[in-house]
Structure formats: structure tokens, C-alpha cells
Design a protein around this motif. Structure first.
Motif, PDB file in Angstrom:
ATOM      1  N   ILE A  25       0.672  -1.329  -0.013  1.00 26.24           N
ATOM      2  CA  ILE A  25      -0.008  -0.044   0.067  1.00 26.24           C
ATOM      3  C   ILE A  25       0.912   1.205   0.066  1.00 26.24           C
ATOM      4  CG2 ILE A  25      -1.594   1.421   1.492  1.00 26.24           C
ATOM      5  CD1 ILE A  25      -3.004  -1.467   2.172  1.00 26.24           C
ATOM      6  N   ASN A  26       2.007   1.208   0.952  1.00 26.07           N
ATOM      7  CA  ASN A  26       2.819   2.318   0.876  1.00 26.07           C
ATOM      8  C   ASN A  26       4.052   2.337  -0.154  1.00 26.07           C
ATOM      9  OD1 ASN A  26       1.639   3.946   3.308  1.00 26.07           O
ATOM     10  ND2 ASN A  26       1.885   1.877   4.194  1.00 26.07           N
ATOM     11  N   ASN A  27       3.887   1.472  -1.282  1.00 24.97           N
ATOM     12  CA  ASN A  27       4.975   1.563  -2.347  1.00 24.97           C
ATOM     13  C   ASN A  27       6.282   1.227  -2.042  1.00 24.97           C
ATOM     14  OD1 ASN A  27       2.914   2.346  -4.498  1.00 24.97           O
ATOM     15  ND2 ASN A  27       3.231   4.448  -3.538  1.00 24.97           N
ATOM     16  N   VAL A  28       6.184   0.216  -0.873  1.00 21.38           N
ATOM     17  CA  VAL A  28       7.525  -0.118  -0.305  1.00 21.38           C
ATOM     18  C   VAL A  28       7.478  -1.749  -1.160  1.00 21.38           C
ATOM     19  CG1 VAL A  28       8.838  -1.332   1.331  1.00 21.38           C
ATOM     20  CG2 VAL A  28       7.479   0.630   1.828  1.00 21.38           C
ATOM     21  N   ALA A  29       8.877  -1.883  -1.737  1.00 24.95           N
ATOM     22  CA  ALA A  29       9.163  -3.080  -2.674  1.00 24.95           C
ATOM     23  C   ALA A  29       9.463  -4.391  -1.801  1.00 24.95           C
ATOM     24  CB  ALA A  29      10.316  -3.087  -3.503  1.00 24.95           C
ATOM     25  N   VAL A  30       8.748  -5.547  -1.820  1.00 23.41           N
ATOM     26  CA  VAL A  30       9.077  -6.499  -1.074  1.00 23.41           C
ATOM     27  C   VAL A  30       9.399  -7.621  -1.848  1.00 23.41           C
ATOM     28  CG1 VAL A  30       7.491  -8.215   0.509  1.00 23.41           C
ATOM     29  CG2 VAL A  30       7.039  -5.980   0.372  1.00 23.41           C
ATOM     30  N   ALA A  31      10.578  -8.082  -1.379  1.00 24.15           N
ATOM     31  CA  ALA A  31      11.414  -9.208  -2.252  1.00 24.15           C
ATOM     32  C   ALA A  31      10.531 -10.710  -1.855  1.00 24.15           C
ATOM     33  CB  ALA A  31      12.802  -9.208  -1.769  1.00 24.15           C
ATOM     34  N   LYS A  32      10.674 -11.406  -2.587  1.00 26.45           N
ATOM     35  CA  LYS A  32       9.837 -12.827  -2.735  1.00 26.45           C
ATOM     36  C   LYS A  32      11.185 -13.850  -1.826  1.00 26.45           C
ATOM     37  CE  LYS A  32       6.704 -12.645  -6.191  1.00 26.45           C
ATOM     38  NZ  LYS A  32       6.026 -13.088  -7.353  1.00 26.45           N
ATOM     39  N   ARG A  33      12.505 -13.438  -1.998  1.00 25.21           N
ATOM     40  CA  ARG A  33      13.495 -14.301  -1.474  1.00 25.21           C
ATOM     41  C   ARG A  33      14.230 -13.486  -0.741  1.00 25.21           C
ATOM     42  NH1 ARG A  33      13.464 -15.146  -6.639  1.00 25.21           N
ATOM     43  NH2 ARG A  33      12.485 -17.016  -7.537  1.00 25.21           N
ATOM     44  N   ARG A  34      14.924 -14.210   0.278  1.00 27.92           N
ATOM     45  CA  ARG A  34      15.816 -13.141   1.206  1.00 27.92           C
ATOM     46  C   ARG A  34      17.039 -12.988   0.478  1.00 27.92           C
ATOM     47  NH1 ARG A  34      16.028 -13.928   6.901  1.00 27.92           N
ATOM     48  NH2 ARG A  34      17.762 -13.158   7.688  1.00 27.92           N
ATOM     49  N   SER A  35      17.637 -13.346  -0.342  1.00 32.11           N
ATOM     50  CA  SER A  35      18.598 -13.133  -1.220  1.00 32.11           C
ATOM     51  C   SER A  35      18.514 -11.968  -1.896  1.00 32.11           C
ATOM     52  CB  SER A  35      19.168 -14.271  -2.046  1.00 32.11           C
ATOM     53  OG  SER A  35      18.139 -14.642  -3.015  1.00 32.11           O
ATOM     54  N   GLU A  36      17.123 -11.573  -2.212  1.00 31.63           N
ATOM     55  CA  GLU A  36      16.946 -10.298  -3.260  1.00 31.63           C
ATOM     56  C   GLU A  36      16.980  -9.149  -2.432  1.00 31.63           C
ATOM     57  OE1 GLU A  36      13.312 -11.704  -4.874  1.00 31.63           O
ATOM     58  OE2 GLU A  36      14.391 -12.973  -6.519  1.00 31.63           O
ATOM     59  N   ALA A  37      16.823  -9.059  -0.844  1.00 33.41           N
ATOM     60  CA  ALA A  37      16.417  -7.975  -0.209  1.00 33.41           C
ATOM     61  C   ALA A  37      17.570  -7.259   0.273  1.00 33.41           C
ATOM     62  CB  ALA A  37      15.630  -8.544   1.058  1.00 33.41           C
ATOM     63  N   LYS A  38      17.338  -6.131   0.508  1.00 32.20           N
ATOM     64  CA  LYS A  38      18.530  -5.040   1.180  1.00 32.20           C
ATOM     65  C   LYS A  38      18.126  -4.988   2.830  1.00 32.20           C
ATOM     66  CE  LYS A  38      19.359  -2.562  -3.052  1.00 32.20           C
ATOM     67  NZ  LYS A  38      19.341  -1.115  -3.656  1.00 32.20           N
ATOM     68  N   LEU A  39      17.007  -5.385   2.943  1.00 28.70           N
ATOM     69  CA  LEU A  39      16.775  -5.189   4.374  1.00 28.70           C
ATOM     70  C   LEU A  39      15.661  -6.259   4.553  1.00 28.70           C
ATOM     71  CD1 LEU A  39      16.946  -3.206   6.716  1.00 28.70           C
ATOM     72  CD2 LEU A  39      14.951  -2.094   6.157  1.00 28.70           C
ATOM     73  N   ILE A  40      16.254  -7.085   5.877  1.00 29.62           N
ATOM     74  CA  ILE A  40      15.302  -8.117   6.297  1.00 29.62           C
ATOM     75  C   ILE A  40      14.305  -7.571   7.508  1.00 29.62           C
ATOM     76  CG2 ILE A  40      15.114 -10.564   7.389  1.00 29.62           C
ATOM     77  CD1 ILE A  40      16.668 -10.129   4.510  1.00 29.62           C
ATOM     78  N   VAL A  41      13.203  -7.839   7.496  1.00 27.80           N
ATOM     79  CA  VAL A  41      12.201  -7.402   8.608  1.00 27.80           C
ATOM     80  C   VAL A  41      11.566  -8.504   9.006  1.00 27.80           C
ATOM     81  CG1 VAL A  41       9.934  -6.358   9.074  1.00 27.80           C
ATOM     82  CG2 VAL A  41      11.394  -5.292   7.398  1.00 27.80           C
ATOM     83  N   VAL A  42      12.160  -8.967  10.483  1.00 27.03           N
ATOM     84  CA  VAL A  42      11.877 -10.115  11.253  1.00 27.03           C
ATOM     85  C   VAL A  42      10.448  -9.717  11.959  1.00 27.03           C
ATOM     86  CG1 VAL A  42      12.590 -11.839  12.743  1.00 27.03           C
ATOM     87  CG2 VAL A  42      14.109 -10.908  11.080  1.00 27.03           C
ATOM     88  N   VAL A  43       9.560 -10.320  11.873  1.00 25.77           N
ATOM     89  CA  VAL A  43       8.236 -10.302  12.579  1.00 25.77           C
ATOM     90  C   VAL A  43       7.882 -11.505  13.460  1.00 25.77           C
ATOM     91  CG1 VAL A  43       6.652 -10.506  10.808  1.00 25.77           C
ATOM     92  CG2 VAL A  43       6.232  -9.007  12.650  1.00 25.77           C
ATOM     93  N   THR A  44       7.599 -11.384  14.486  1.00 26.50           N
ATOM     94  CA  THR A  44       6.996 -12.585  15.362  1.00 26.50           C
ATOM     95  C   THR A  44       5.774 -12.052  16.277  1.00 26.50           C
ATOM     96  OG1 THR A  44       9.322 -13.044  15.617  1.00 26.50           O
ATOM     97  CG2 THR A  44       7.830 -14.241  17.179  1.00 26.50           C
ATOM     98  N   LEU A  45       4.727 -12.893  16.049  1.00 28.50           N
ATOM     99  CA  LEU A  45       3.537 -12.697  16.962  1.00 28.50           C
ATOM    100  C   LEU A  45       3.948 -13.480  18.327  1.00 28.50           C
ATOM    101  CD1 LEU A  45       0.685 -11.596  17.108  1.00 28.50           C
ATOM    102  CD2 LEU A  45      -0.179 -13.892  16.179  1.00 28.50           C
ATOM    103  N   LEU A  46       3.899 -12.889  19.265  1.00 24.13           N
ATOM    104  CA  LEU A  46       4.331 -13.117  20.443  1.00 24.13           C
ATOM    105  C   LEU A  46       3.246 -13.781  21.207  1.00 24.13           C
ATOM    106  CD1 LEU A  46       6.686 -10.373  21.636  1.00 24.13           C
ATOM    107  CD2 LEU A  46       7.195 -12.568  20.864  1.00 24.13           C
ATOM    108  N   ASP A  47       2.244 -13.020  21.462  1.00 26.82           N
ATOM    109  CA  ASP A  47       1.056 -13.489  22.306  1.00 26.82           C
ATOM    110  C   ASP A  47      -0.306 -13.042  21.879  1.00 26.82           C
ATOM    111  OD1 ASP A  47       0.159 -14.609  24.577  1.00 26.82           O
ATOM    112  OD2 ASP A  47       0.612 -12.911  26.001  1.00 26.82           O
TER     113      ASP A  47
END
Length: 138
Positions: A25-47
Motif C-alpha cells: 500500500i505504501n509503495n515499499v518493494a517486497v522481495a520474494k526471496r531473502r537473497s534479493e532483499a536489502k533489508l530483512i524485517v523479522v516479525v514474530t507474533l508473541l502472544d
């Protein structure tokens, strides 16, 4: 900083998909593979919790609170921690009709989906804030 790759465990898949929608929605490119990315966003649902907030005259739940929390980290493509971890929490208070348990379950499902969407918006904003901080650093 783009494209980004969203890394999430199986338990966090729905939240990761909501975050991906926010990036798109905010025009941020999302890579399909980790190897293609410049930044890794790690998200974990905790509770995910449901707590009684108030009881009626017959000691049934008159109100209950839903909680969800998630942890967010930014990593370089080689796995080096750049920012975080940072924990965000979303809460909602719901007035309950104790005579309609089916309605309660349906409403909880709808409210949880809304909460997850709101949490993903907050996660995306945090990533944006961190990326601006990183760009400003020499």
C-alpha cells in the motif's frame, strides 16, 4: 533500503501477510526471496490473550479484553541485527452479551483481524522510522 524481505515463523504468518499488504500500500518493494532483499524485517507474533475485564451480576464476562503483541527486528541480508528487537502491543475492550456465546466468538474473530491489521500498520511505521534513522546516520 528496498526491497525488503519479511521473515516470519509459521505462527506469525497472518501478521506477516498484513505487514506485506501495508508495505505494498505504501509503495515499499517486497522481495520474494531473502537473497534479493536489502533489508530483512523479522516479525514474530508473541502472544494472543483474552482476559476478563468485568463481570455481570451472575459472574459472567460482561467485558473482556483482547491482547496481541509482536516483536519486530531489522536485519541486514547477512543476518546482522540493525535495529530492535522492539515489542508492540494492540489491545481492545469488548462488551459481551453472555447470552450469545456464538456472537462472542464471531465478534472476537472479527476484532482480532482488525487488531492484527492495526498492529501491522504500527509495525510498518516502526520500520519506516528505523529506515529514516539508518539513512540519516553517517
Amino acid at each position: 533500503m528496498q526491497p525488503v524481505f519479511i521473515s516470519a515463523e509459521r505462527d506469525s504468518h497472518e501478521l506477516a501477510q498484513s505487514l506485506k499488504r501495508q508495505f505494498v500500500i505504501n509503495n515499499v518493494a517486497v522481495a520474494k526471496r531473502r537473497s534479493e532483499a536489502k533489508l530483512i524485517v523479522v516479525v514474530t507474533l508473541l502472544d494472543e490473550q483474552k482476559r476478563s475485564a468485568a463481570l455481570d451480576d451472575e459472574a459472567r464476562d460482561a467485558e473482556y479484553a483482547l491482547y496481541e503483541s509482536a516483536r519486530l527486528e531489522l536485519q541486514s541480508p547477512d543476518g546482522k541485527n540493525l535495529k530492535g528487537p522492539h515489542t508492540l502491543q494492540q489491545r481492545r475492550l469488548i462488551v459481551n452479551d453472555p447470552d450469545n456465546p456464538v456472537g462472542e466468538e464471531t465478534e472476537s474473530t472479527i476484532v482480532r483481524a482488525e487488531m492484527r491489521e492495526q498492529l501491522s500498520i504500527r509495525l510498518a511505521r516502526q520500520v519506516e522510522y528505523w529506515s529514516h534513522q539508518m539513512q540519516a546516520q553517517p
